[in-house]
Design an enzyme around this catalytic site. Structure first.
Site, mmCIF file in Angstrom:
data_model
loop_
_atom_site.group_PDB
_atom_site.id
_atom_site.type_symbol
_atom_site.label_atom_id
_atom_site.label_comp_id
_atom_site.label_asym_id
_atom_site.label_seq_id
_atom_site.Cartn_x
_atom_site.Cartn_y
_atom_site.Cartn_z
ATOM 1 N N GLN A 126 27.131 -20.446 38.605
ATOM 2 C CA GLN A 126 28.412 -20.454 39.325
ATOM 3 C C GLN A 126 28.582 -19.148 40.087
ATOM 4 O O GLN A 126 28.663 -18.081 39.479
ATOM 5 C CB GLN A 126 29.571 -20.659 38.353
ATOM 6 C CG GLN A 126 30.934 -20.735 39.040
ATOM 7 C CD GLN A 126 32.078 -20.918 38.061
ATOM 8 O OE1 GLN A 126 31.925 -20.672 36.871
ATOM 9 N NE2 GLN A 126 33.224 -21.343 38.535
ATOM 10 N N GLY A 127 28.661 -19.230 41.393
ATOM 11 C CA GLY A 127 28.831 -18.045 42.233
ATOM 12 C C GLY A 127 30.234 -17.968 42.794
ATOM 13 O O GLY A 127 30.448 -18.201 43.994
ATOM 14 N N SER A 129 33.158 -15.544 41.103
ATOM 15 C CA SER A 129 33.785 -14.237 40.914
ATOM 16 C C SER A 129 33.013 -13.128 41.612
ATOM 17 O O SER A 129 31.783 -13.151 41.704
ATOM 18 C CB SER A 129 33.888 -13.913 39.426
ATOM 19 O OG SER A 129 34.777 -14.785 38.776
ATOM 20 N N GLU A 244 37.443 -27.244 35.032
ATOM 21 C CA GLU A 244 36.957 -26.224 34.102
ATOM 22 C C GLU A 244 38.024 -25.897 33.071
ATOM 23 O O GLU A 244 37.722 -25.699 31.895
ATOM 24 C CB GLU A 244 36.572 -24.961 34.882
ATOM 25 C CG GLU A 244 36.031 -23.840 34.008
ATOM 26 C CD GLU A 244 35.743 -22.561 34.789
ATOM 27 O OE1 GLU A 244 35.206 -21.623 34.188
ATOM 28 O OE2 GLU A 244 36.084 -22.501 35.996
ATOM 29 N N SER A 368 42.261 -15.830 34.500
ATOM 30 C CA SER A 368 42.808 -15.122 33.344
ATOM 31 C C SER A 368 44.086 -15.796 32.844
ATOM 32 O O SER A 368 44.777 -16.505 33.577
ATOM 33 C CB SER A 368 43.099 -13.663 33.707
ATOM 34 O OG SER A 368 44.235 -13.580 34.543
ATOM 35 N N ASN A 369 44.416 -15.554 31.575
ATOM 36 C CA ASN A 369 45.602 -16.180 31.005
ATOM 37 C C ASN A 369 46.885 -15.702 31.677
ATOM 38 O O ASN A 369 47.881 -16.432 31.718
ATOM 39 C CB ASN A 369 45.656 -15.924 29.499
ATOM 40 C CG ASN A 369 44.685 -16.826 28.751
ATOM 41 O OD1 ASN A 369 43.865 -17.521 29.350
ATOM 42 N ND2 ASN A 369 44.771 -16.822 27.430
ATOM 43 N N GLU A 370 46.869 -14.488 32.210
ATOM 44 C CA GLU A 370 48.038 -14.019 32.962
ATOM 45 C C GLU A 370 48.251 -14.885 34.202
ATOM 46 O O GLU A 370 49.386 -15.266 34.537
ATOM 47 C CB GLU A 370 47.849 -12.553 33.369
ATOM 48 C CG GLU A 370 47.952 -11.556 32.218
ATOM 49 C CD GLU A 370 46.680 -11.510 31.381
ATOM 50 O OE1 GLU A 370 46.704 -10.882 30.312
ATOM 51 O OE2 GLU A 370 45.655 -12.111 31.792
#
Length: 383
Positions: A126-127, A129, A244, A368-370
Protein backbone atom coordinates in the site's frame (compact mmCIF):
# COMPACT_ATOMS: atom_id res chain seq x y z
CA UNK A 1 -26.10 -12.47 25.47
CA UNK A 2 -25.26 -14.57 22.38
CA UNK A 3 -26.11 -14.26 18.71
CA UNK A 4 -28.74 -16.85 17.81
CA UNK A 5 -28.15 -18.68 14.53
CA UNK A 6 -30.68 -20.38 12.31
CA UNK A 7 -30.15 -24.09 11.66
CA UNK A 8 -28.75 -23.27 8.23
CA UNK A 9 -26.32 -20.66 9.55
CA UNK A 10 -25.27 -22.96 12.39
CA UNK A 11 -24.49 -25.64 9.80
CA UNK A 12 -22.51 -23.09 7.81
CA UNK A 13 -20.57 -22.17 10.96
CA UNK A 14 -19.73 -25.81 11.58
CA UNK A 15 -18.53 -26.20 7.98
CA UNK A 16 -16.26 -23.18 8.33
CA UNK A 17 -14.97 -24.41 11.69
CA UNK A 18 -14.12 -27.85 10.29
CA UNK A 19 -12.45 -26.42 7.20
CA UNK A 20 -10.25 -23.95 9.06
CA UNK A 21 -9.11 -26.48 11.64
CA UNK A 22 -8.35 -29.26 9.14
CA UNK A 23 -7.24 -27.67 5.87
CA UNK A 24 -4.80 -24.97 6.98
CA UNK A 25 -1.42 -26.48 8.03
CA UNK A 26 -1.07 -26.78 11.77
CA UNK A 27 2.36 -25.14 11.83
CA UNK A 28 0.83 -21.97 10.35
CA UNK A 29 -1.99 -21.91 12.91
CA UNK A 30 0.52 -22.57 15.70
CA UNK A 31 2.53 -19.55 14.59
CA UNK A 32 -0.59 -17.38 14.78
CA UNK A 33 -1.53 -18.83 18.18
CA UNK A 34 1.95 -18.10 19.57
CA UNK A 35 1.89 -14.57 18.10
CA UNK A 36 4.98 -15.16 15.98
CA UNK A 37 5.65 -13.22 12.78
CA UNK A 38 4.50 -15.23 9.78
CA UNK A 39 6.84 -15.79 6.85
CA UNK A 40 5.86 -14.81 3.33
CA UNK A 41 5.49 -18.48 2.40
CA UNK A 42 3.09 -19.05 5.30
CA UNK A 43 0.89 -16.14 4.22
CA UNK A 44 0.89 -17.34 0.61
CA UNK A 45 0.22 -20.98 1.47
CA UNK A 46 -2.74 -20.13 3.68
CA UNK A 47 -4.37 -17.70 1.25
CA UNK A 48 -3.95 -20.03 -1.73
CA UNK A 49 -5.71 -22.81 0.16
CA UNK A 50 -8.53 -20.42 0.97
CA UNK A 51 -8.73 -19.26 -2.64
CA UNK A 52 -8.76 -22.81 -3.97
CA UNK A 53 -11.91 -23.43 -1.93
CA UNK A 54 -13.54 -20.08 -2.71
CA UNK A 55 -12.91 -18.65 0.74
CA UNK A 56 -10.27 -15.97 0.14
CA UNK A 57 -12.30 -13.02 -1.15
CA UNK A 58 -16.01 -13.55 -0.32
CA UNK A 59 -16.55 -9.77 -0.25
CA UNK A 60 -15.70 -9.44 -3.98
CA UNK A 61 -18.19 -9.64 -6.86
CA UNK A 62 -19.12 -13.26 -7.59
CA UNK A 63 -17.63 -13.10 -11.10
CA UNK A 64 -14.21 -12.46 -9.56
CA UNK A 65 -14.29 -15.07 -6.83
CA UNK A 66 -16.70 -13.56 -4.33
CA UNK A 67 -19.53 -15.33 -2.54
CA UNK A 68 -23.08 -14.10 -2.41
CA UNK A 69 -23.26 -14.46 1.35
CA UNK A 70 -25.41 -12.61 3.81
CA UNK A 71 -23.63 -10.15 6.13
CA UNK A 72 -24.06 -12.67 8.94
CA UNK A 73 -22.32 -15.42 6.97
CA UNK A 74 -19.42 -13.13 6.14
CA UNK A 75 -19.18 -12.40 9.85
CA UNK A 76 -19.22 -16.12 10.71
CA UNK A 77 -16.54 -16.80 8.08
CA UNK A 78 -14.31 -14.14 9.57
CA UNK A 79 -15.03 -15.09 13.17
CA UNK A 80 -14.33 -18.81 12.68
CA UNK A 81 -11.17 -18.09 10.73
CA UNK A 82 -9.77 -16.02 13.58
CA UNK A 83 -11.01 -18.47 16.21
CA UNK A 84 -9.05 -21.24 14.45
CA UNK A 85 -5.81 -19.17 14.37
CA UNK A 86 -5.92 -18.99 10.58
CA UNK A 87 -4.23 -15.94 9.02
CA UNK A 88 -6.88 -13.70 7.48
CA UNK A 89 -6.41 -13.12 3.72
CA UNK A 90 -3.77 -10.48 3.09
CA UNK A 91 -5.64 -7.21 3.61
CA UNK A 92 -3.76 -5.30 0.90
CA UNK A 93 -5.06 -7.81 -1.64
CA UNK A 94 -8.41 -8.93 -0.28
CA UNK A 95 -9.96 -5.84 1.30
CA UNK A 96 -8.00 -2.94 -0.20
CA UNK A 97 -6.90 -2.96 -3.83
CA UNK A 98 -9.03 -5.93 -4.91
CA UNK A 99 -12.39 -4.26 -4.19
CA UNK A 100 -11.12 -0.97 -5.65
CA UNK A 101 -10.12 -2.62 -8.94
CA UNK A 102 -13.40 -4.54 -9.03
CA UNK A 103 -15.36 -1.31 -8.51
CA UNK A 104 -13.39 1.26 -10.51
CA UNK A 105 -10.92 -0.56 -12.75
CA UNK A 106 -11.26 -1.13 -16.49
CA UNK A 107 -12.17 -4.59 -17.72
CA UNK A 108 -8.59 -5.04 -18.89
CA UNK A 109 -7.18 -4.18 -15.45
CA UNK A 110 -9.70 -6.46 -13.76
CA UNK A 111 -8.74 -9.41 -15.94
CA UNK A 112 -5.06 -8.68 -15.57
CA UNK A 113 -4.92 -8.28 -11.80
CA UNK A 114 -7.93 -9.68 -9.94
CA UNK A 115 -7.30 -13.45 -10.32
CA UNK A 116 -3.63 -13.03 -9.35
CA UNK A 117 -4.63 -10.78 -6.45
CA UNK A 118 -7.10 -13.31 -5.03
CA UNK A 119 -4.52 -16.12 -5.25
CA UNK A 120 -1.68 -14.02 -3.82
CA UNK A 121 0.31 -14.56 -7.02
CA UNK A 122 0.84 -10.82 -6.61
CA UNK A 123 1.69 -9.54 -3.14
CA UNK A 124 0.38 -5.98 -3.01
CA UNK A 125 1.87 -3.18 -0.94
CA UNK A 126 0.00 0.00 0.00
CA UNK A 127 1.56 3.27 -1.15
CA UNK A 128 -0.57 5.86 0.63
CA UNK A 129 1.14 7.43 3.67
CA UNK A 130 4.02 9.88 3.38
CA UNK A 131 6.13 11.64 6.05
CA UNK A 132 3.85 14.72 5.82
CA UNK A 133 0.71 12.92 4.67
CA UNK A 134 -0.40 10.27 7.11
CA UNK A 135 -3.76 10.99 8.68
CA UNK A 136 -3.83 14.11 6.46
CA UNK A 137 -3.59 11.92 3.38
CA UNK A 138 -4.77 14.66 1.03
CA UNK A 139 -1.45 16.47 1.59
CA UNK A 140 0.52 13.80 -0.30
CA UNK A 141 3.33 15.06 -2.53
CA UNK A 142 4.51 11.99 -4.45
CA UNK A 143 4.34 13.26 -8.03
CA UNK A 144 3.51 11.60 -11.34
CA UNK A 145 4.13 13.54 -14.55
CA UNK A 146 2.98 12.34 -17.97
CA UNK A 147 5.70 11.66 -20.50
CA UNK A 148 4.30 10.17 -23.68
CA UNK A 149 2.58 6.89 -22.87
CA UNK A 150 4.07 6.74 -19.36
CA UNK A 151 3.99 8.51 -16.02
CA UNK A 152 7.27 9.43 -14.35
CA UNK A 153 6.93 9.05 -10.57
CA UNK A 154 9.09 10.74 -7.94
CA UNK A 155 8.55 10.83 -4.18
CA UNK A 156 8.40 8.79 -1.02
CA UNK A 157 5.94 6.58 0.83
CA UNK A 158 6.36 5.43 4.42
CA UNK A 159 4.95 2.92 6.92
CA UNK A 160 4.58 0.45 4.05
CA UNK A 161 3.60 -2.68 5.97
CA UNK A 162 5.34 -5.88 4.77
CA UNK A 163 6.64 -3.92 1.79
CA UNK A 164 9.75 -6.12 1.83
CA UNK A 165 7.55 -8.85 0.35
CA UNK A 166 5.78 -6.66 -2.20
CA UNK A 167 5.57 -7.45 -5.91
CA UNK A 168 3.39 -4.47 -6.83
CA UNK A 169 2.34 -1.34 -4.96
CA UNK A 170 -0.93 0.57 -5.40
CA UNK A 171 0.16 4.16 -5.10
CA UNK A 172 -1.58 7.49 -4.67
CA UNK A 173 0.23 10.16 -6.68
CA UNK A 174 -0.37 13.82 -7.37
CA UNK A 175 -1.03 14.34 -11.07
CA UNK A 176 -2.38 17.90 -10.89
CA UNK A 177 -0.40 20.04 -8.41
CA UNK A 178 -2.56 23.09 -9.18
CA UNK A 179 -5.78 21.49 -7.96
CA UNK A 180 -7.00 21.63 -4.36
CA UNK A 181 -5.67 18.96 -1.97
CA UNK A 182 -8.40 16.39 -2.47
CA UNK A 183 -8.37 16.82 -6.24
CA UNK A 184 -5.52 16.15 -8.61
CA UNK A 185 -4.71 12.73 -7.11
CA UNK A 186 -4.51 9.52 -9.16
CA UNK A 187 -4.07 5.82 -8.37
CA UNK A 188 -1.25 3.98 -10.13
CA UNK A 189 -0.29 0.31 -9.99
CA UNK A 190 3.51 0.12 -9.90
CA UNK A 191 5.72 -2.93 -10.38
CA UNK A 192 8.12 -2.86 -7.41
CA UNK A 193 10.91 -4.36 -9.55
CA UNK A 194 10.83 -1.24 -11.75
CA UNK A 195 14.10 0.73 -11.95
CA UNK A 196 14.09 3.55 -9.41
CA UNK A 197 11.96 1.79 -6.74
CA UNK A 198 13.83 1.32 -3.46
CA UNK A 199 12.48 -0.30 -0.28
CA UNK A 200 14.20 0.65 2.99
CA UNK A 201 13.37 -1.13 6.28
CA UNK A 202 12.12 0.67 9.41
CA UNK A 203 12.76 -1.05 12.74
CA UNK A 204 9.83 -0.83 15.13
CA UNK A 205 9.80 -0.32 18.89
CA UNK A 206 9.38 -4.08 19.42
CA UNK A 207 12.52 -4.75 17.36
CA UNK A 208 10.63 -6.21 14.41
CA UNK A 209 10.84 -5.35 10.72
CA UNK A 210 7.24 -4.92 9.72
CA UNK A 211 7.18 -1.56 7.95
CA UNK A 212 9.29 0.19 5.35
CA UNK A 213 9.95 3.33 3.39
CA UNK A 214 9.50 3.16 -0.38
CA UNK A 215 11.32 5.65 -2.59
CA UNK A 216 10.50 6.43 -6.23
CA UNK A 217 13.19 8.04 -8.38
CA UNK A 218 12.17 8.66 -12.01
CA UNK A 219 10.09 5.48 -12.00
CA UNK A 220 8.36 5.00 -15.36
CA UNK A 221 4.84 3.61 -15.17
CA UNK A 222 2.68 2.79 -18.24
CA UNK A 223 -0.51 4.82 -18.59
CA UNK A 224 -2.36 1.49 -18.72
CA UNK A 225 -1.56 1.07 -15.00
CA UNK A 226 -3.90 3.93 -14.04
CA UNK A 227 -6.95 2.77 -12.07
CA UNK A 228 -10.12 4.61 -13.01
CA UNK A 229 -9.83 8.22 -14.13
CA UNK A 230 -6.91 10.57 -13.71
CA UNK A 231 -7.30 13.03 -10.80
CA UNK A 232 -10.27 11.09 -9.33
CA UNK A 233 -8.41 8.83 -6.88
CA UNK A 234 -9.55 10.67 -3.76
CA UNK A 235 -12.91 8.94 -4.23
CA UNK A 236 -11.17 5.59 -4.66
CA UNK A 237 -9.03 6.18 -1.58
CA UNK A 238 -12.09 6.92 0.57
CA UNK A 239 -13.72 3.73 -0.70
CA UNK A 240 -10.59 1.73 0.16
CA UNK A 241 -10.13 3.29 3.59
CA UNK A 242 -13.77 2.66 4.45
CA UNK A 243 -13.28 -1.03 3.71
CA UNK A 244 -10.02 -1.03 5.66
CA UNK A 245 -11.70 0.47 8.73
CA UNK A 246 -14.40 -2.19 8.76
CA UNK A 247 -11.72 -4.88 8.70
CA UNK A 248 -9.55 -3.17 11.25
CA UNK A 249 -11.90 -4.21 14.09
CA UNK A 250 -10.97 -7.91 14.30
CA UNK A 251 -13.56 -9.00 16.83
CA UNK A 252 -12.71 -12.68 16.48
CA UNK A 253 -8.98 -12.19 16.96
CA UNK A 254 -9.52 -9.96 19.98
CA UNK A 255 -11.94 -12.47 21.55
CA UNK A 256 -9.40 -15.21 20.88
CA UNK A 257 -6.62 -13.21 22.53
CA UNK A 258 -8.85 -12.46 25.51
CA UNK A 259 -9.72 -16.16 25.87
CA UNK A 260 -6.00 -16.97 25.90
CA UNK A 261 -5.48 -14.32 28.56
CA UNK A 262 -8.11 -16.03 30.72
CA UNK A 263 -6.17 -19.28 30.49
CA UNK A 264 -2.93 -17.52 31.41
CA UNK A 265 -4.56 -15.67 34.32
CA UNK A 266 -5.29 -18.88 36.23
CA UNK A 267 -5.97 -18.17 39.92
CA UNK A 268 -5.72 -14.42 39.32
CA UNK A 269 -9.27 -14.62 37.97
CA UNK A 270 -10.43 -14.98 41.56
CA UNK A 271 -9.31 -11.39 42.19
CA UNK A 272 -12.46 -9.24 41.78
CA UNK A 273 -10.54 -6.44 40.08
CA UNK A 274 -9.01 -8.80 37.51
CA UNK A 275 -12.37 -10.45 36.90
CA UNK A 276 -13.95 -7.03 36.43
CA UNK A 277 -11.38 -6.08 33.78
CA UNK A 278 -12.19 -9.24 31.83
CA UNK A 279 -15.93 -8.66 32.14
CA UNK A 280 -15.66 -5.07 30.95
CA UNK A 281 -13.67 -6.02 27.83
CA UNK A 282 -16.02 -8.93 27.06
CA UNK A 283 -19.06 -6.66 27.24
CA UNK A 284 -17.48 -4.05 25.00
CA UNK A 285 -16.43 -6.74 22.52
CA UNK A 286 -20.01 -7.95 22.28
CA UNK A 287 -21.21 -4.40 21.64
CA UNK A 288 -18.53 -4.01 18.97
CA UNK A 289 -19.55 -7.28 17.32
CA UNK A 290 -23.18 -6.21 17.09
CA UNK A 291 -22.12 -2.82 15.71
CA UNK A 292 -19.97 -4.53 13.09
CA UNK A 293 -22.96 -6.59 11.96
CA UNK A 294 -25.11 -3.46 11.69
CA UNK A 295 -22.45 -1.64 9.68
CA UNK A 296 -22.08 -4.49 7.19
CA UNK A 297 -25.84 -4.95 6.91
CA UNK A 298 -26.40 -1.27 6.11
CA UNK A 299 -23.55 -0.81 3.63
CA UNK A 300 -25.08 -0.12 0.23
CA UNK A 301 -23.65 -0.71 -3.24
CA UNK A 302 -20.35 -1.84 -1.78
CA UNK A 303 -19.90 1.49 -0.04
CA UNK A 304 -18.98 1.20 3.65
CA UNK A 305 -21.26 2.78 6.22
CA UNK A 306 -19.88 5.94 7.91
CA UNK A 307 -19.99 4.05 11.22
CA UNK A 308 -16.98 2.06 10.01
CA UNK A 309 -15.00 4.78 11.78
CA UNK A 310 -16.63 3.65 15.04
CA UNK A 311 -15.39 0.12 14.39
CA UNK A 312 -11.88 1.32 13.73
CA UNK A 313 -11.85 3.50 16.84
CA UNK A 314 -13.32 1.04 19.32
CA UNK A 315 -11.80 -2.05 17.77
CA UNK A 316 -8.26 -0.76 18.10
CA UNK A 317 -8.87 0.49 21.64
CA UNK A 318 -10.01 -3.00 22.65
CA UNK A 319 -7.02 -4.65 20.95
CA UNK A 320 -4.75 -2.41 23.01
CA UNK A 321 -6.74 -3.04 26.19
CA UNK A 322 -6.23 -6.79 25.88
CA UNK A 323 -2.47 -6.47 25.25
CA UNK A 324 -2.17 -4.21 28.30
CA UNK A 325 -4.12 -6.70 30.39
CA UNK A 326 -1.73 -9.50 29.35
CA UNK A 327 1.28 -7.41 30.37
CA UNK A 328 -0.30 -6.86 33.79
CA UNK A 329 -1.02 -10.58 34.14
CA UNK A 330 2.61 -11.41 33.28
CA UNK A 331 3.87 -8.99 35.91
CA UNK A 332 7.69 -8.72 36.21
CA UNK A 333 8.07 -11.62 33.74
CA UNK A 334 6.84 -9.27 31.01
CA UNK A 335 10.27 -7.61 31.13
CA UNK A 336 11.96 -10.80 29.90
CA UNK A 337 11.24 -10.22 26.20
CA UNK A 338 14.88 -10.94 25.36
CA UNK A 339 14.85 -14.40 26.93
CA UNK A 340 15.16 -17.34 24.53
CA UNK A 341 13.23 -20.60 24.42
CA UNK A 342 15.46 -22.11 27.13
CA UNK A 343 13.94 -19.72 29.66
CA UNK A 344 11.87 -21.16 32.51
CA UNK A 345 9.33 -18.38 32.00
CA UNK A 346 6.16 -19.20 30.01
CA UNK A 347 6.40 -18.15 26.37
CA UNK A 348 3.42 -15.80 26.62
CA UNK A 349 5.05 -13.73 29.38
CA UNK A 350 8.11 -13.23 27.16
CA UNK A 351 5.87 -12.14 24.27
CA UNK A 352 3.62 -9.88 26.35
CA UNK A 353 5.64 -6.67 26.12
CA UNK A 354 6.65 -6.91 22.42
CA UNK A 355 3.00 -7.55 21.49
CA UNK A 356 1.85 -4.67 23.70
CA UNK A 357 4.39 -2.33 22.09
CA UNK A 358 3.55 -3.48 18.57
CA UNK A 359 -0.14 -2.77 19.05
CA UNK A 360 0.52 0.89 19.83
CA UNK A 361 0.30 1.20 16.03
CA UNK A 362 -3.35 0.10 15.96
CA UNK A 363 -4.74 3.50 16.91
CA UNK A 364 -2.62 5.19 14.23
CA UNK A 365 -2.89 3.13 11.03
CA UNK A 366 -5.95 3.26 8.80
CA UNK A 367 -6.45 6.89 9.83
CA UNK A 368 -5.55 7.81 13.40
CA UNK A 369 -8.21 7.53 16.09
CA UNK A 370 -8.18 11.30 16.51
CA UNK A 371 -9.19 11.62 12.85
CA UNK A 372 -11.86 8.94 13.30
CA UNK A 373 -13.40 11.02 16.11
CA UNK A 374 -13.59 13.98 13.72
CA UNK A 375 -15.27 11.83 11.07
CA UNK A 376 -17.76 10.50 13.62
CA UNK A 377 -18.53 14.01 14.85
CA UNK A 378 -19.08 15.34 11.33
CA UNK A 379 -20.77 12.48 9.43
CA UNK A 380 -22.70 10.70 12.20
CA UNK A 381 -23.38 13.27 14.90
CA UNK A 382 -23.65 16.23 12.53
CA UNK A 383 -21.53 18.48 14.72
Amino acid sequence: MQLALSAEDAEFRDEMREFFTTQIPEEIRDAVRDQRELTKDQFVTSMRILNEHGLAVPNWPVEWGGRDWSPLRRHIWHEEMQRAFVPTPLAFNATMIGPVIAQFGSQEIKERFLPATANLDIWWSQGFSEPDAGSDLASLKCRAVRDGDEYVVNGQKTWTTLGQYGDWIFTLVRTDPEAKKQAGISLLLIDMTSPGVEVRPIELIDGGHEVNEVWFTDVRVPLDNLVGEENRAWDYAKFLLGNERVGVAPVGATKRHLAQAKEWAGPLLEDPLVAARFAEIENELLALELTALRVVAHSADGKPHPASSVLKLKGTELQQAVTELVVDLAGPASLASGADDDSDLPWWTRRATPVYLNFRKASIYGGSNEVQRQIIARTILGL
